[in-house]
Design an enzyme around this catalytic site. Structure first.
Site, PDB file in Angstrom:
ATOM      1  N   ASP A  63     -45.383 -21.754  42.505  1.00  9.89           N
ATOM      2  CA  ASP A  63     -44.735 -20.617  43.155  1.00  9.89           C
ATOM      3  C   ASP A  63     -43.274 -20.988  43.365  1.00  9.89           C
ATOM      4  OD1 ASP A  63     -43.756 -18.676  44.870  1.00  9.89           O
ATOM      5  OD2 ASP A  63     -45.518 -18.677  46.177  1.00  9.89           O
ATOM      6  N   SER A 142     -30.198  -9.396  34.174  1.00 11.31           N
ATOM      7  CA  SER A 142     -30.436  -8.013  33.764  1.00 11.31           C
ATOM      8  C   SER A 142     -29.128  -7.236  33.750  1.00 11.31           C
ATOM      9  CB  SER A 142     -31.417  -7.343  34.739  1.00 11.31           C
ATOM     10  OG  SER A 142     -31.456  -5.941  34.557  1.00 11.31           O
ATOM     11  N   TYR A 155     -33.669  -5.086  43.542  1.00  8.39           N
ATOM     12  CA  TYR A 155     -33.758  -5.853  42.299  1.00  8.39           C
ATOM     13  C   TYR A 155     -32.371  -6.016  41.669  1.00  8.39           C
ATOM     14  CZ  TYR A 155     -34.860  -6.853  37.385  1.00  8.39           C
ATOM     15  OH  TYR A 155     -34.916  -7.394  36.127  1.00  8.39           O
ATOM     16  N   LYS A 159     -30.016  -9.471  40.731  1.00  6.39           N
ATOM     17  CA  LYS A 159     -29.490  -9.777  39.408  1.00  6.39           C
ATOM     18  C   LYS A 159     -27.970  -9.927  39.435  1.00  6.39           C
ATOM     19  CE  LYS A 159     -33.432 -10.042  37.498  1.00  6.39           C
ATOM     20  NZ  LYS A 159     -33.934 -11.350  37.037  1.00  6.39           N
TER      21      LYS A 159
END
Length: 253
Positions: A63, A142, A155, A159
Site C-alpha cells: 500500500d 495526467s 484528482y 496531478k
C-alpha cells in the site's frame, strides 16, 4: 531498445497502465518488481503473461500510503536483483467526484495516495538509485494536471502537484545523476481504474462531450510503456524535469 540488467520497480504495476509498463520493460530485458495493492488475480495474470514470454519479474503487495510497506518492497527488489535502477511511480486513484461530493477524509485519502505515494516511493528508492550507473524516475501524471476538465478537481489537483514534484525532484537529484520525468497521460484503453464507481468509467452527462481526440484514437498501456522505455534508456540521459504529453492531441482540442 534494450534494458538488459536494468532493475525496475513499478508501483501499481499489476493492471492497467502499470501492467503495460511492466510488460514493456520486461520485453526489453529489464527485471521488474510489480507493485500492487488490490486486484491480486489481475496482477497474477500480468505476471504469468510476462513469465510466459521469457520475462523476469515478481509481484509485491504494498500500500503506497504506508511507508514501511514501500520500504519493504524496495528492500525486496534490491535483495532479489541487486539494486534498483528505475522507479516508475504509477499507483494512483481516480474517484471521479465533483467538488461538492468530497468530504475531508476522502480528500486526504486521495492526496495521500496520489502524491504521498510518489513522495514515499521516491524517498525509499533513493538509497538504491544513488548506486545505479543510470538511475531514472518516471512519474505517471495526467493532462488533467494542466488542463481542467470540469470534473474531479481533487484528482486533477494531485496531478498538478506531481508536475511540480517532478520538476523539484529533477533539480534536487541532478547532482546524483538521477533523471526525473513525467508522462502526462490522456485517455487510455484500460478495463478499469481503481477507485472509480463500481470500477467502471463514470462520466456525468454534462462532461461527456468535453474531450476531443485529433488522432481519433486513444493510447494503450503499451504506448505508455514504450515512452517509459525511452525515458529510462541511456538515450534520455540529458532529459530531466520534463512532462511529456501522451494524449492523442486531447490537450489541443
Amino acid at each position: 531498445m534494450t534494458h538488459k540488467q536494468t532493475v525496475a520497480l513499478v508501483t501499481g504495476g499489476g493492471k492497467g497502465v502499470g501492467a503495460g509498463i511492466a510488460c514493456m520493460l520486461c520485453k526489453a530485458g529489464a527485471r521488474v518488481c510489480i507493485g500492487y495493492h488490490s486486484s491480486e488475480a489481475i496482477a497474477q495474470k500480468t505476471l504469468e503473461d510476462i513469465l510466459s514470454q521469457g520475462g523476469e519479474a515478481f509481484l509485491y503487495k504494498a500500500d503506497v500510503s504506508h511507508r514501511p510497506q514501500i520500504r519493504a518492497m524496495a528492500e525486496a527488489t534490491a535483495e532479489r536483483y541487486g539494486g534498483i535502477d528505475v522507479l516508475v511511480n504509477n499507483a494512483a486513484m481516480q474517484i471521479n467526484r465533483f467538488i461538492r461530493e468530497y468530504d475531508a477524509d476522502t480528500f486526504r485519502w486521495l492526496w495521500d495516495i496520489n502524491i504521498g505515494g510518489y513522495w514515499r516511493a521516491t524517498q525509499e528508492c533513493l538509497p538504491y538509485l544513488k548506486q545505479s550507473a543510470a538511475p531514472r524516475i518516471v512519474n505517471i501524471s495526467s493532462i488533467h494536471g494542466k488542463r481542467p476538465g470540469v470534473f474531479d478537481a481533487g484528482y486533477s489537483m494531485t496531478k498538478g502537484a506531481i508536475r511540480m514534484f517532478t520538476r523539484e525532484a529533477a533539480l534536487e537529484l541532478a547532482s546524483l545523476g538521477i533523471t526525473v520525468n513525467a508522462i502526462d497521460l490522456g485517455a487510455c484503453k484500460i478495463d478499469s481504474k481503481t477507485g472509480q464507481h463500481a470500477y467502471k468509467i463514470y462520466w456525468p452527462i454534462e462532461v461527456r462531450g468535453n474531450a476531443g481526440l485529433p488522432l481519433s484514437n486513444i493510447s494503450t498501456p503499451e504506448d505508455v510503456g514504450a515512452l517509459v522505455l525511452y525515458l529510462t534508456s541511456p538515450d534520455a540521459g540529458m532529459m530531466t524535469g520534463s512532462g511529456i504529453r501522451l494524449d492523442a492531441g486531447m490537450a489541443l482540442a
